[in-house]
Design a protein around this motif. Structure first.
Motif, short mmCIF file in Angstrom:
data_model
loop_
_atom_site.label_atom_id
_atom_site.label_comp_id
_atom_site.label_asym_id
_atom_site.label_seq_id
_atom_site.Cartn_x
_atom_site.Cartn_y
_atom_site.Cartn_z
N HIS A 181 0.92 4.36 -2.42
CA HIS A 181 -0.15 5.33 -2.15
C HIS A 181 -0.22 6.64 -2.69
N ALA A 239 -2.12 13.30 -0.37
CA ALA A 239 -3.40 13.71 0.07
C ALA A 239 -3.42 15.08 -0.02
N GLN A 284 0.14 5.68 5.80
CA GLN A 284 -0.78 5.51 5.46
C GLN A 284 -0.92 3.95 5.16
N ARG A 320 -6.94 11.32 9.20
CA ARG A 320 -7.28 10.59 8.43
C ARG A 320 -6.79 9.67 8.12
N CYS A 321 -6.02 9.06 9.59
CA CYS A 321 -5.69 7.56 9.58
C CYS A 321 -5.82 7.32 10.95
N SER A 336 1.02 -1.09 0.22
CA SER A 336 0.01 0.37 -0.06
C SER A 336 0.81 1.03 -0.06
N GLY A 366 1.08 11.52 8.54
CA GLY A 366 0.02 10.29 8.01
C GLY A 366 0.48 10.08 6.38
N ALA A 367 0.58 10.32 5.72
CA ALA A 367 1.26 9.64 4.76
C ALA A 367 2.45 9.06 4.30
N VAL A 369 -1.90 1.40 7.43
CA VAL A 369 -3.30 1.74 7.45
C VAL A 369 -3.90 1.30 7.33
N GLU A 370 -4.03 1.18 5.65
CA GLU A 370 -4.66 0.58 4.56
C GLU A 370 -4.48 -1.17 5.21
#
Length: 218
Positions: free
Chosen positions: A17, A20, A86, A143-144, A13, A82-83, A89-90
């Motif tokens: 990615h 954002a 990510q 966003r996470c 992921s 966050g990036a 997170v996925e």
């Protein structure tokens, strides 16, 4: 193992990615895309080696760009974090979907919480950022934390419907507890079993009155 499966998904992921914010709404030029990907790669390495408070200027230098370029892609440190996170997170969201039909709902919840702790411990300082993000939806980490909370809430609700977890347990409390456990483990690198011991102690407070230890997975 579940953590290994999630980890492999995280790598796939993270590799694909997309940025954002406004940058995600329009195609990036090839040079901008290369800069973005180099910044992410260097940030991931720096966060792993030195923690999330590592110098952004150093990350930009290692990526071969100026600090202004970094800020054009990531307006602040939490946006960059966050990036970087990510991909994890996925993986965690995918694992939650796999566990949605597991035969033992509480064991599924526990397995997911253990994997969450493992991922939150990937980068020093990440667990603290996730704890802060839970109270600030404008944070670059929201966003996470928001989708993770939603995925965890579904697993928790299923365990509660099965009568294995107390009805007054909330996913917000569980997320804060798991991040707190990850933070404690981060501060005690010489005790690799600390996180699991703390999670086991936590689980004793989750059980419904009629639920046995075997049903909690503790």
């Amino acid at each position: 193992m579940a953590t290994e499966t999630a980890g492999r998904r995280a790598e796939r992921s993270a590799a694909g990615h997309a940025p954002a914010g406004a940058a995600a709404a329009r195609p990036m030029r090839a040079d901008a895309r290369r800069n973005y990907e180099r910044l992410l790669a260097e940030a991931r390495t720096a966060f792993t080696e030195h923690g999330t408070d590592t110098s952004l200027e150093d990350i930009a230098r290692r990526a071969g760009v100026g600090i202004g370029t970094l800020y054009r892609h990531f307006p602040n440190r939490t946006a960059l974090m966050g990036a970087v996170f990510q991909g994890e997170v996925e993986a965690l969201l995918g694992y939650a979907r796999e566990l949605a039909d597991a035969p033992q709902p509480c064991t599924a919840l526990v397995d997911w919480l253990r994997t969450l702790i493992t991922h939150a411990s990937t980068y020093r300082g990440l667990s603290r950022a996730l704890m802060t993000a839970s109270a600030d939806e404008s944070s670059g980490m929201a966003r996470c934390s928001v989708p993770l909370g939603e995925a965890g809430a579904a697993l928790l609700a299923r365990a509660q419907r099965a009568g294995a977890v107390r009805r007054d347990v909330s996913i917000g409390d569980l997320m804060q507890l798991t991040n707190g456990i990850a933070l404690a483990a981060e501060e005690s690198p010489d005790d690799p079993q600390l996180a699991d011991r703390l999670l086991t102690l936590t689980l004793r407070g989750l059980k419904a009155e009629a639920a046995g230890t075997a049903r909690t997975g503790a």
